[in-house]
Design an enzyme around this catalytic site. Sequence first.
Site, mmCIF file in Angstrom:
data_model
loop_
_atom_site.group_PDB
_atom_site.id
_atom_site.type_symbol
_atom_site.label_atom_id
_atom_site.label_comp_id
_atom_site.label_asym_id
_atom_site.label_seq_id
_atom_site.Cartn_x
_atom_site.Cartn_y
_atom_site.Cartn_z
ATOM 1 N N MET A 1 32.701 76.614 35.798
ATOM 2 C CA MET A 1 31.552 76.936 34.959
ATOM 3 C C MET A 1 31.989 77.114 33.516
ATOM 4 O O MET A 1 32.896 77.900 33.227
ATOM 5 C CB MET A 1 30.900 78.232 35.454
ATOM 6 C CG MET A 1 29.898 77.988 36.560
ATOM 7 S SD MET A 1 28.944 79.476 36.935
ATOM 8 C CE MET A 1 30.188 80.491 37.692
ATOM 9 N N GLN A 59 37.484 69.695 35.910
ATOM 10 C CA GLN A 59 36.250 68.911 35.926
ATOM 11 C C GLN A 59 36.127 68.133 34.615
ATOM 12 O O GLN A 59 36.277 68.687 33.534
ATOM 13 C CB GLN A 59 35.035 69.811 36.092
ATOM 14 C CG GLN A 59 33.784 68.983 36.322
ATOM 15 C CD GLN A 59 32.534 69.832 36.456
ATOM 16 O OE1 GLN A 59 32.211 70.602 35.560
ATOM 17 N NE2 GLN A 59 31.823 69.669 37.560
ATOM 18 N N CYS A 90 24.623 67.976 34.637
ATOM 19 C CA CYS A 90 24.108 68.751 33.505
ATOM 20 C C CYS A 90 22.643 68.392 33.202
ATOM 21 O O CYS A 90 22.313 67.232 33.006
ATOM 22 C CB CYS A 90 24.969 68.526 32.270
ATOM 23 S SG CYS A 90 24.456 69.594 30.917
ATOM 24 N N LYS A 132 30.288 65.735 41.379
ATOM 25 C CA LYS A 132 29.228 66.730 41.567
ATOM 26 C C LYS A 132 27.963 66.194 40.912
ATOM 27 O O LYS A 132 28.024 65.643 39.817
ATOM 28 C CB LYS A 132 29.643 68.044 40.921
ATOM 29 C CG LYS A 132 28.613 69.155 41.012
ATOM 30 C CD LYS A 132 29.267 70.500 40.732
ATOM 31 C CE LYS A 132 28.268 71.637 40.760
ATOM 32 N NZ LYS A 132 27.612 71.797 39.450
ATOM 33 N N ASP A 195 22.490 78.594 45.069
ATOM 34 C CA ASP A 195 22.029 79.861 45.634
ATOM 35 C C ASP A 195 22.958 80.477 46.679
ATOM 36 O O ASP A 195 22.495 81.061 47.650
ATOM 37 C CB ASP A 195 20.613 79.706 46.235
ATOM 38 C CG ASP A 195 19.612 79.244 45.198
ATOM 39 O OD1 ASP A 195 19.898 79.367 43.994
ATOM 40 O OD2 ASP A 195 18.543 78.731 45.593
HETATM 41 C C1 LIG Z 1 27.077 79.536 32.707
HETATM 42 C C2 LIG Z 1 27.098 78.331 33.599
HETATM 43 C C3 LIG Z 1 27.966 77.296 33.333
HETATM 44 C C4 LIG Z 1 28.013 76.179 34.167
HETATM 45 N N1 LIG Z 1 28.915 75.202 33.906
HETATM 46 C C5 LIG Z 1 29.047 74.179 34.780
HETATM 47 C C6 LIG Z 1 30.029 73.186 34.587
HETATM 48 O O1 LIG Z 1 30.771 73.181 33.595
HETATM 49 N N2 LIG Z 1 30.129 72.215 35.517
HETATM 50 C C7 LIG Z 1 29.315 72.160 36.622
HETATM 51 O O2 LIG Z 1 29.454 71.265 37.452
HETATM 52 N N3 LIG Z 1 28.365 73.066 36.804
HETATM 53 C C8 LIG Z 1 28.221 74.078 35.920
HETATM 54 N N4 LIG Z 1 27.241 75.009 36.133
HETATM 55 C C9 LIG Z 1 26.344 74.860 37.277
HETATM 56 C C10 LIG Z 1 26.895 75.542 38.523
HETATM 57 O O3 LIG Z 1 28.168 75.027 38.839
HETATM 58 C C11 LIG Z 1 25.996 75.316 39.713
HETATM 59 O O4 LIG Z 1 25.908 73.941 39.993
HETATM 60 C C12 LIG Z 1 24.578 75.832 39.514
HETATM 61 O O5 LIG Z 1 24.570 77.051 38.806
HETATM 62 C C13 LIG Z 1 23.888 76.008 40.872
HETATM 63 O O6 LIG Z 1 24.674 76.776 41.726
HETATM 64 P P1 LIG Z 1 24.438 78.353 41.896
HETATM 65 O O7 LIG Z 1 23.027 78.523 42.422
HETATM 66 O O8 LIG Z 1 25.509 78.769 42.878
HETATM 67 O O9 LIG Z 1 24.589 78.956 40.562
HETATM 68 C C14 LIG Z 1 27.147 76.107 35.292
HETATM 69 C C15 LIG Z 1 26.261 77.143 35.539
HETATM 70 C C16 LIG Z 1 26.210 78.244 34.724
HETATM 71 C C17 LIG Z 1 25.250 79.342 35.050
#
Ligand SMILES: Cc1cc2nc3c(=O)[nH]c(=O)nc-3n(C[C@H](O)[C@H](O)[C@H](O)COP(=O)(O)O)c2cc1C
Length: 367
Positions: A1, A59, A90, A132, A195
Site C-alpha cells: 500500500m 509492486q 488503481c 493484481k 474487506d
Molecule cells: C492507502 C492505500 C494505499 C494503497 N496502495 C495500493 C498500492 O500501491 N497497490 C495496490 O495494489 N493496492 C493499493 N491499495 C489498495 C489495497 O491494496 C486493496 O486492494 C484495497 O484497499 C481493497 O482491499 P481492502 O478491502 O483489504 O482494503 C491501497 C489502498 C489504500 C487504502
Amino acid sequence: MAGITNAAYRRLCMEQATAQGGDGLFVCEMITSRGLVEGDATTRSMLVFDELEKVRSVQLYGTDPAYVGKATEILCADYGVAHVDLNFGCPVPKVTRKGGGAALPWKRTLLGDILQAAVGAAGRYDVPVTMKTRMGIDPEHLSYLDAGRIAEESGVAAIALHGRTALQGYSGTADWQAIARLVEHVTIPVLGNGDIWEAADALRMVEQTGAAGVVVGRGCLGRPWLFRDLAAAFAGGFAAEPLDPTTLPTLGEVRTMMHRHAELLCRHMGEERGCKEFRKHVSWYLKGFRAGGELRHSLALVDSLAALDALLAGLDPDEPFPVAELGTPRGRQGSPRERVVIPEGWLDDTDGTRLHLTEETTETTGG
Ligand SMILES: Cc1cc2nc3c(=O)[nH]c(=O)nc-3n(C[C@H](O)[C@H](O)[C@H](O)COP(=O)(O)O)c2cc1C
C-alpha cells in the site's frame, strides 16, 4: 500500500506473523516502471529493504511493455527482488484518465504484452510475476475473467482480484462471488482481496471462494497484529467465528506496537522523518480506544522517539481492546464515483497495442 508498506512497516508485520510461526509476503510500496528505468531518485529511494526481508517483493506500475520489461530486469538484477507484482487496480481519475490502472485491462492485447514483458524479464532470474486487478471499469465493462485467462497464458504465477470495479472506488462491500468465479475460470492460483478486517474474514473468504490465499489492504492499518492472527488462523488455531477476545491486544500492547513501529521507521529513515511518517498511523492505532483528544493531537505532532514514549506513557495499558471496532472499515472508503474517467473512445476496442500511454515517473496513489 502506497505510503504505508515501507520497509519498517513490512518488518513490523512480518515480526507479528513469524512470532506466530507463520509467514506471508509483504510487498513494497508500488513504484513506476518509468521512474525506475529513468533513474528517478524518489522511485529508487523507495526500494529499501529490511535486513530481515528474505523475499524482496515489489509492486510495479506500468502501461508500456518496454518500460515494464526493463524495470523488471532492473529489479531482479540490481535489487535482488524475488517477486514482482504488477498493479492494474488503481481507480484514481488521474491514472484512469490516461488509460492506466484499473482501466488498462480493458485493452486485452496490451495487457498481455505488458505481462509477457515482465514474465520474460523475470524468467531469466527465475522470479515469479503476479498481477493484481479489479473486476473492471464498471458493472457493464468487466475485464477480470479475461485478465485471468491472459495472465495464465502469459506465464503469470498468480492473480489477485480486488472484488470491486473502478467505479466503486473503496466504497460498499467487495464482491467475493467474483473471486469465486475467477477461481473457477483459471488454473493459476487466485488471491482474494477486499474487506479482510479480521483473520476470521480471511478464513471465510477462502472457504467461500476457493481462493489460494488473501491479500490484505486497509485491514492492517494500525493493526500489524492482524498478520499474527492470520498466521494462527491459517495454521488452524482459530475458529472462523466467533473471534476469541483473549487474543485481542490491550492498549498497553498496542502502545508497545506503536513504539516498535516508530522505532523501525526511525531506524530506516532517521528520527525526524521517521516520526513524521509515524504520525499518520496514530489515529488508526487508537481507533475506538478512549485516549483523549489532546493526547491524540500531541501524538499526531510527535517529532522524537523520546517525546513519543512520554506521550504513550499517558495511555492506560489495561484498557481492553474496543471490540465494537472489530470488522469495521478503516482507511479510505468514500462513495462510488459517478463515472470512471477514461480516454475518449477507450471502450471502442480491446486491443490497445498502438497506444502510447503516458506514464508518470512517480505515481503514488496505488490501488
Ligand atoms: C492507502 C492505500 C494505499 C494503497 N496502495 C495500493 C498500492 O500501491 N497497490 C495496490 O495494489 N493496492 C493499493 N491499495 C489498495 C489495497 O491494496 C486493496 O486492494 C484495497 O484497499 C481493497 O482491499 P481492502 O478491502 O483489504 O482494503 C491501497 C489502498 C489504500 C487504502
